[in-house]
Design an enzyme around this catalytic site. Structure first.
Site, short mmCIF file in Angstrom:
data_model
loop_
_atom_site.label_atom_id
_atom_site.label_comp_id
_atom_site.label_asym_id
_atom_site.label_seq_id
_atom_site.Cartn_x
_atom_site.Cartn_y
_atom_site.Cartn_z
N GLY A 135 2.80 0.58 25.44
CA GLY A 135 2.06 -0.12 24.40
C GLY A 135 0.89 0.76 23.97
N TRP A 162 7.28 -7.12 21.85
CA TRP A 162 6.18 -7.95 21.32
C TRP A 162 5.96 -7.77 19.82
CZ3 TRP A 162 4.02 -4.20 25.08
CH2 TRP A 162 4.21 -4.61 26.39
N ARG A 263 -7.30 -1.70 11.51
CA ARG A 263 -8.27 -2.19 12.50
C ARG A 263 -9.39 -3.04 11.93
NH1 ARG A 263 -7.49 2.80 16.53
NH2 ARG A 263 -5.85 1.76 17.68
N ARG A 288 -24.00 -34.58 19.84
CA ARG A 288 -23.81 -35.05 21.22
C ARG A 288 -25.16 -35.28 21.92
NH1 ARG A 288 -20.22 -37.28 24.90
NH2 ARG A 288 -20.66 -36.50 26.99
N GLN A 299 -33.01 -25.58 25.10
CA GLN A 299 -33.00 -24.17 24.68
C GLN A 299 -31.70 -23.47 25.09
OE1 GLN A 299 -36.30 -21.77 25.85
NE2 GLN A 299 -37.65 -22.62 24.29
N GLU A 384 -3.16 -4.17 18.63
CA GLU A 384 -3.71 -3.15 17.73
C GLU A 384 -4.68 -2.24 18.47
OE1 GLU A 384 -1.93 -4.05 14.00
OE2 GLU A 384 -3.86 -3.10 13.87
N GLY A 385 -4.38 -1.98 19.73
CA GLY A 385 -5.24 -1.16 20.58
C GLY A 385 -6.15 -2.05 21.40
N SER A 387 -9.23 -3.17 24.03
CA SER A 387 -10.65 -2.79 23.99
C SER A 387 -10.87 -1.44 24.66
CB SER A 387 -11.49 -3.86 24.69
OG SER A 387 -11.57 -5.01 23.88
#
Ligand SMILES: Cc1cc2nc3c(=O)[nH]c(=O)nc-3n(C[C@H](O)[C@H](O)[C@H](O)COP(=O)(O)OP(=O)(O)OC[C@H]3O[C@@H](n4cnc5c(N)ncnc54)[C@H](O)[C@@H]3O)c2cc1C
Length: 404
Positions: A135, A162, A263, A288, A299, A384-385, A387
């Site tokens: 891949g 895939w 990309r 909520r 915070q 698509e590549g 990380s």
């Protein structure tokens, strides 16, 4: 010299609002159903084709924007609607980009319309590069393409893994090895026309997310395609292979050339999902109540939402920069295309996870869309590549060193 502006022009604003309307009115209401059914959402594709949102011409118009922002703007809105359905709509674009990246003008004219079909009868296309054993490692592809001089045909044999729309596509764009001795530089792209014997698929793979989008392996068993299906033509291929054999820098590897152009668009997809989850979480947090006050009045919740918004805006700016550079032929000197996809992908995973946290137990259930968004977002750090591969591209670009 023109000045610097991030203000969208009228065409871009109109496009954004039009695609947003479709995403809100047609895609969103259908999102949960197609995620659960895990099927290609043909009725949505047909509706998009009818109004000209899915098709060769719309993609060409978005590409033609001289600033380069139309494609990421439209993409973000579609994925804001729902990622699985939007990938079913945009998967064809990856195959079309493969033809754009390496094809001759007459090949674009012949095959890109075939990818999309017509307004009344839309079709899909698949880009088949990845293989079960390779891949990220694009030099490891084994699918072979052998030229048969007598019939002026290429014969393809191998297995692709895939592939989005694999097996249900009208047109398959396949990367194959022409000269194994040259590794990644010995590959080329081929169009497999509709109905070509020898191409088959065992059917859809079940997935973690993006379940409305069809993903499947594709088998190529003595698939014979006419000589004109070699993207870029024989003369260009022979010249490229000759340069590679002499050890000169040859033009890029076929699949990588496609990924470079796509990309920033994948980054825009990730931004769309992240924005959808952030907006949902923001509204929920304002509504909520816990401990007698709105949860956003704490915070820790408010700061999470502030960080989510900041990260999304930062990711979008990287996407827009890379899209602008790509469209205006400004070379990526620091892996800017990869940066955009890397940042947006990781932001999307993080923001969707935080959105679940903001909703608490509700966020973990299928009563609310953020768990689906989180499942969908994870793909952006993988396809698509991955990380890691984006970091490789960036670190090699900034250092000029061989980094493994
Ligand atoms: C839903 C979906 C749709 C897809 N659509 C398509 C499609 O349309 N067309 C297509 O061709 N492919 C498609 N793919 C395949 C996808 O592009 C690959 O899965 C992806 O490129 C990663 O390859 P791999 O799965 O073989 O992982 P591997 O390459 O086996 O990587 C496994 C892990 O090792 C890491 N790794 C590998 N090498 C290195 C290195 N040198 N340094 C650091 N880390 C490394 C990776 O980052 C990853 O974390 C799709 C996949 C999915 C899941």
């Amino acid at each position: 010299m023109g000045g610097f502006s991030l203000e969208l022009n009228e065409d871009q604003v109109d496009l954004r609002d039009w695609v947003h309307g479709f995403a809100k009115d047609v895609i969103r209401p259908a999102a949960s159903e197609w995620d659960e059914r895990e099927e290609t959402p043909w009725p949505v594709i047909q509706e998009a084709a009818k109004i000209g949102l899915y098709g060769f011409e719309s993609l060409a118009t978005w590409f033609a924007d001289p600033i380069g922002l139309s494609l990421p703007i439209a993409t973000e809105e579609l994925f804001w609607g729902d990622a699985g359905i939007a990938l079913a709509l945009m998967g064809t674009g990856l195959a079309a980009a493969g033809i754009f990246a390496s094809g001759e003008p007459e090949q674009l004219a012949e095959w890109v319309p075939e990818c999309f079909g017509t307004e009344d009868e839309p079709k899909l296309a698949a880009f088949c590069a990845s293989e079960p054993q390779a891949g990220s490692d694009v030099a490891g592809y084994r699918t072979r393409a052998v030229y048969d001089e007598a019939s002026d045909e290429w014969v393809l044999n191998g297995q692709k893994a895939w592939a989005t729309n694999g097996g249900i596509a009208n047109v398959h764009v396949v990367t194959a090895v022409v000269d194994p001795a040259l590794g990644a530089r010995g590959q080329a792209g081929f169009v497999v026309p509709p109905g070509t014997p020898g191409l088959s698929s065992p059917g859809k793979i079940k997935k973690h997310g993006m379940r409305a989008s069809h993903t499947a392996d594709v088998f190529l068993d003595d698939v014979r395609v006419p000589g004109r299906c070699l993207l870029g033509g024989r003369e260009r291929l022979e010249a490229r292979l000759a340069r590679a054999r002499e050890g000169q820098r040859a033009g890029g590897q076929a699949a990588m050339a496609t990924f470079e152009t796509t990309r920033p668009t994948v980054g825009a997809m990730a931004v769309g999902v992240a924005r959808a989850a952030y907006e949902y979480a923001l509204e929920y947090a304002k509504d909520r109540e816990a401990f007698g006050r709105k949860i956003i009045e704490n915070q820790s919740i408010a700061f999470d939402l502030a960080n989510m918004r900041m990260e999304i805006d930062a990711a979008r700016l990287l996407v827009w920069r890379a899209a602008w550079m790509g469209r205006n032929n400004v070379p990526f000197t620091a892996g800017e295309g990869s940066m955009s996809k890397l940042k947006a992908g990781e932001v999307s995973v993080w923001v969707t996870e935080r959105a679940i946290q903001v909703l608490g137990g509700a966020g973990y259930t299928r009563e609310h869309p953020v768990e689906r968004m989180h499942r969908d977002a994870k793909i952006f750090t993988i396809f698509e590549g991955t990380s890691e591969i984006q970091r490789l591209v960036i670190s090699r670009a900034i250092s000029g060193m061989t980094i493994r």
